[in-house]
Design an enzyme around this catalytic site. Structure first.
Site, PDB file in Angstrom:
ATOM      1  N   ASN A  40       0.800  -1.202  -0.068  1.00 37.42           N
ATOM      2  CA  ASN A  40      -0.067   0.040  -0.124  1.00 37.42           C
ATOM      3  C   ASN A  40       0.872   1.186  -0.059  1.00 37.42           C
ATOM      4  OD1 ASN A  40      -1.645  -1.916   2.361  1.00 37.42           O
ATOM      5  ND2 ASN A  40      -2.738  -1.368   0.600  1.00 37.42           N
ATOM      6  N   HIS A  68      -2.557  -6.320  -3.228  1.00 34.82           N
ATOM      7  CA  HIS A  68      -2.220  -4.800  -3.928  1.00 34.82           C
ATOM      8  C   HIS A  68      -1.118  -4.834  -4.761  1.00 34.82           C
ATOM      9  CE1 HIS A  68      -5.982  -3.391  -2.667  1.00 34.82           C
ATOM     10  NE2 HIS A  68      -5.735  -3.623  -1.609  1.00 34.82           N
ATOM     11  N   HIS A 180      -4.161  -4.637   8.769  1.00 37.08           N
ATOM     12  CA  HIS A 180      -3.831  -3.410   8.980  1.00 37.08           C
ATOM     13  C   HIS A 180      -3.577  -2.849  10.493  1.00 37.08           C
ATOM     14  CE1 HIS A 180      -4.110  -1.845   4.574  1.00 37.08           C
ATOM     15  NE2 HIS A 180      -3.384  -3.015   4.714  1.00 37.08           N
TER      16      HIS A 180
HETATM   17 FE   LIG Z   1      -2.412  -3.823   2.917  1.00 37.58          FE
HETATM   18 FE   LIG Z   2      -3.827  -6.724   1.403  1.00 37.62          FE
END
Ligand SMILES: [Fe+2]
Ligand SMILES: [Fe+2]
Length: 270
Positions: A40, A68, A180
């Site tokens: 991220n 991601h 997270h």
């Molecule tokens: Fe992440």
């Molecule tokens: Fe992720």
């Protein structure tokens, strides 16, 4: 060996806190090797070449990723030639990049890093257990590698704990990423593998999992989206885990690490 693993670095606030805190942690914990999840890092989505170079310059040795990993398409042009960046190992055969690699520390010790993605409430990839097993069999701890770190990028605590036990005695550390939020279950399993369900993110915690809270709130309360998610821009907290390994490569110590921003600090001493 003294190893630091940092959870998902989210956007510029995440990069900034790593930049300001990592030199102090490196000294304090006499770090031999640093791994960070960078999925991220570029505006909240993916990883650019420039951001990866910034991380290497900060002293991050290896960047792992997750779902991601390819949000910034430019990564497809360089990941095959950059073995310090990993994407999950259980993507289909033929996917650019690699999911595991053996690295050397400056003092000549070898560290195997495996990046793998769970598949409960996530995209249906290949079996993560089989994929990790193959990597551990190919490069056994204490024989072919002095330390083995597994970044399990997954949604559910159950799949993560199961993977921790699956690797117990065969890896130095199994640590989760992707949610997270740091979990409070750092421990060493009976076989000697250190474990924490999620490392947490390096992000502003006045947010919804690192993203500016306005848009997630709008989506939860009104079932409508009005804009893209973007990282929250306040001061970030660095979150990660510190693990110490002995001669066998198994863990002798695991400590959660938190520094800066809003979360209560946790700064282990050597
Ligand atoms: Fe992440
Ligand atoms: Fe992720």
């Amino acid at each position: 060996m003294n190893i630091l693993f940092l959870g998902d670095i989210i956007g510029k606030p995440g990069r900034d806190v790593v930049h300001s805190e990592l030199p102090r942690l490196r000294q304090r914990l006499k770090l031999d090797f640093v791994i960070a999840n960078g999925e991220n890092a570029a505006g909240g989505f993916g990883l650019t070449r420039a951001v990866a170079e910034e991380f290497f310059a900060m002293g991050i040795d290896v960047i792992s990723t997750g779902n991601h990993w390819a949000d910034q398409k430019e990564i497809l042009t360089y990941i095959d030639n950059e073995d310090r960046i990993l994407r999950p190992v259980n993507y289909p055969k033929g996917t650019p990049g690699r999911g595991a690699n053996l690295y050397k520390t400056p003092s000549g010790q070898s560290v195997l890093v495996i990046n793998v993605m769970g598949r409960v409430f996530m995209d249906a990839l290949d079996d993560p257990f089989r994929a990790v097993d193959a990597e551990l069999e190919a490069c056994p701890l204490g024989e072919a590698a002095d330390a083995i770190i597994v970044d399990l990028h997954a949604e559910t605590t159950s799949e993560k704990m199961a993977m921790g036990h699956f690797c117990d005695g065969r890896a130095s550390l199994v640590v989760g990423t992707h949610t997270h939020v740091p979990t409070a279950d750092a421990q060493i399993f009976p076989g000697g593998t250190a474990y924490q369900t999620d490392a947490g993110a390096c992000a502003d915690y006045d947010s919804v999992i690192g993203m500016d809270k306005a848009e997630p709130l709008q989506r939860f309360t009104r079932k409508m989206s009005s804009q893209r998610f973007s990282p929250a821009t306040g001061p970030a907290t660095l979150c990660g885990v510190f693990v110490q390994t002995g001669a066998s490569g198994l863990a002798s110590r695991i400590e959660p690490v938190r520094a800066g921003g809003r979360l209560k600090p946790s700064l282990p001493e050597l």
